[in-house]
Motif scaffolding. Structure first.
Motif, short mmCIF file in Angstrom:
data_model
loop_
_atom_site.label_atom_id
_atom_site.label_comp_id
_atom_site.label_asym_id
_atom_site.label_seq_id
_atom_site.Cartn_x
_atom_site.Cartn_y
_atom_site.Cartn_z
N GLU A 36 0.86 -1.19 0.00
CA GLU A 36 0.00 0.00 0.00
C GLU A 36 0.89 1.24 0.00
OE1 GLU A 36 -3.27 2.23 2.89
OE2 GLU A 36 -2.61 0.18 3.33
N GLU A 37 0.59 2.18 -0.86
CA GLU A 37 1.43 3.37 -1.00
C GLU A 37 0.85 4.55 -0.21
OE1 GLU A 37 3.49 6.08 -4.55
OE2 GLU A 37 1.77 4.78 -5.00
N THR A 38 1.72 5.28 0.49
CA THR A 38 1.35 6.55 1.13
C THR A 38 2.26 7.64 0.54
OG1 THR A 38 2.91 6.33 2.97
CG2 THR A 38 0.74 5.31 3.25
N ASP A 39 2.11 8.85 1.07
CA ASP A 39 2.91 9.96 0.53
C ASP A 39 4.40 9.75 0.71
OD1 ASP A 39 0.62 11.24 -0.22
OD2 ASP A 39 0.47 12.43 1.62
N LYS B 203 5.94 6.67 2.10
CA LYS B 203 6.49 5.32 2.24
C LYS B 203 5.58 4.29 1.59
CE LYS B 203 4.43 5.15 6.86
NZ LYS B 203 4.69 5.06 8.30
N TRP B 204 6.13 3.09 1.47
CA TRP B 204 5.38 1.91 1.05
C TRP B 204 5.18 1.03 2.27
CZ3 TRP B 204 2.94 0.71 -3.43
CH2 TRP B 204 3.24 1.47 -4.57
N SER C 9 7.21 -1.15 6.84
CA SER C 9 7.22 -0.02 5.91
C SER C 9 8.65 0.29 5.49
CB SER C 9 6.59 1.22 6.56
OG SER C 9 7.30 1.58 7.75
#
Length: 470
Positions: free
Chosen positions: A390-393, A395-396, A466
């Motif tokens: 799942e991708e965030t601003d 990190k993965w 992460s």
């Protein structure tokens, strides 16, 4: 306060500065007040001179009668009035009538100043005529071409009137005493804190116990709070150091034990081969193959120890660059395909293509390879391993899970510890080093992430971790 401490030096310096200031202030105040009272008295006599000059102008002539009447009418106890011309000849003196015998007054300072500046003053000068000290104030009146000089005897009454008020001196003395007490209390507390810190430093240098009554409490101020925190931090560091030493001791014991097992096996097989030269070829080859297996296990163990040492001791030396995580996982999937097939397992790779992070390729590989090997070794046959992302601003976030037998809940907090095994016998039989998950955690932390292990709903084990993008 002990020794020639900072507190004593501060106390002496501040007190000395205050004493110098107080003495300077008293001297200045005395001088200023005396000057002020002198000016007031001079102004009073100058005013007397001016009013006398007005009376002479009104009378139209300078005569003893007019002057005597004015002096009698405006009587001031002990006042001496003298009139001179610009040459210094005495024209009138209420204290002495025989003017002819009096010497010229042109050399008197107050007379010279009056001719030069319009008025003159002399605080204390012996009168050669009256043989007494006087306070003189002279005024020059150009229109009448005369100098009027008035004088008061410089006796105890005049001296008292010119004396400075001594109340402020007592005030300064009282303020100084208050400062001495307050400053002493402050410096004493400061000295107490500094002395405790000195004791603490000496004991810390000599590795002595810090559990003494003198270091138990500090005064309730900023310095005391700082000193107390320094000691608490030091004690915490000492406690941490002891824990680290104990951990290193345990790790050393564990490493020695882990290394001893394959080395002992290799030596045993090699000794058997050496002592039995007539051993048949198949048995000898079997022993050689077992030696090779143990040597490979030893190589893997030494490699894992090397990786952990690098992560612990030189993380700044590890090179970071762009790493394609999707490609790394794809390679691992291909490398482990045969092992997965042998156990009837399936690897579900759900992460998208093109996941790029900035990290170390070798360590990124170690993270996913160790998790995969751990699942193959312990999740059981016919299980499914799933990897998602799942991708965030910034990190993965990756989830690596299986639907196998899982790990008892009480073991979850410790599975990232080095050489920790849930089932020691089974782990060694499977060829594990006990360092794989420790490498995973340290590598994740080095890449700015976090990792947690938890039970998978429905059975199995999940790792959620992460990795920062940049």
């Amino acid at each position: 306060m002990k020794r020639n401490s900072v507190g004593i030096k501060l106390y002496v310096c501040v007190l000395a500065v205050f004493v110098v200031f107080a003495v300077s202030f008293m001297i200045f105040q005395q001088s200023r007040e005396k000057h002020y009272k002198t000016d007031v008295l001079d102004t009073k006599l100058q005013d007397y001179n001016a009013r006398m000059a007005e009376s002479l102008a009104y009378a139209g002539a300078v005569s003893d009668k007019v002057l005597d009447e004015y002096v009698a009418k405006h009587h001031i106890n002990g006042l001496r009035v003298t009139l001179t011309d610009t040459k210094g000849h005495v024209l009138y003196d209420n204290m002495r009538r025989k003017y002819g015998g009096m010497e010229l007054h042109a050399d008197r300072n107050e007379i010279k100043d009056a001719l030069k500046y319009g008025k003159g003053m002399n605080i204390s000068r012996m009168s050669s005529t009256m043989n007494h000290y006087y306070f003189y104030s002279a005024t020059y009146f150009p229109k009448q071409n005369i100098i009027i000089r008035t004088a008061l005897p410089y006796d105890n009454n005049l001296l008292k009137s010119l004396q400075s008020d001594s109340h402020y001196i007592w005030f300064a003395v009282i303020a100084m005493l208050v400062l001495v007490v307050v400053l002493y209390r402050f410096v004493n507390r400061l000295g107490t804190n500094i002395n405790k810190l000195r004791i603490f430093a000496e004991r810390a240098v000599n590795s002595e116990s810090l559990e003494i009554e003198g270091l138990a409490a500090f005064p309730n101020d900023e310095l005391g709070e700082i000193a107390e925190r320094i000691i608490k931090i030091y004690k915490r560091l000492e406690h941490t150091k002891k824990e680290q030493d104990e951990l290193k001791r345990q790790l050393t014991q564990n490493m020695a034990h882990e290394l001893k097992t394959p080395v002992a096996s290799i030596l045993g097989y090699m000794e058997t081969i050496a002592e039995n030269p007539d051993m048949d070829a198949d048995t000898r080859m079997q022993f050689v193959q077992r030696c090779k297996t143990q040597a490979e296990r030893l190589t893997i163990l030494l490699g894992d120890i090397s990786v952990l040492n690098r992560l612990d001791e030189a993380p700044d030396m590890i090179e970071f660059k762009s790493v394609d995580v999707s490609s790394v996982v794809s390679d691992i999937e291909s490398e482990t395909a045969l092992m997965l097939s042998d156990k009837g397992m399936m690897f579900r790779n759900l992460i998208p293509d093109g996941i790029i992070v900035r990290g170390n390729h070798s360590l990124i590989y170690s993270i996913f390879r160790n998790l995969t090997d751990n699942a193959i070794a312990y999740s059981g046959r016919d299980t499914v391993v799933t990897l998602s992302a799942e991708e965030t601003d910034a990190k993965w976030i990756f989830t690596f899970s299986d639907n196998g037998c899982g790990v008892p809940t009480e073991h979850l907090p410790r599975i990232f510890e080095r050489f920790y095994r849930v089932d020691k016998g089974r782990s060694r039989k499977m060829g594990g080093t006990g360092l794989g998950l420790a490498i995973v955690k340290n590598a994740v932390l080095l890449h700015g992430g976090t990792i947690n292990a938890m039970q998978t709903p429905g059975g199995g084990l999940s790792f959620v971790f992460s990795i920062m993008k940049r």
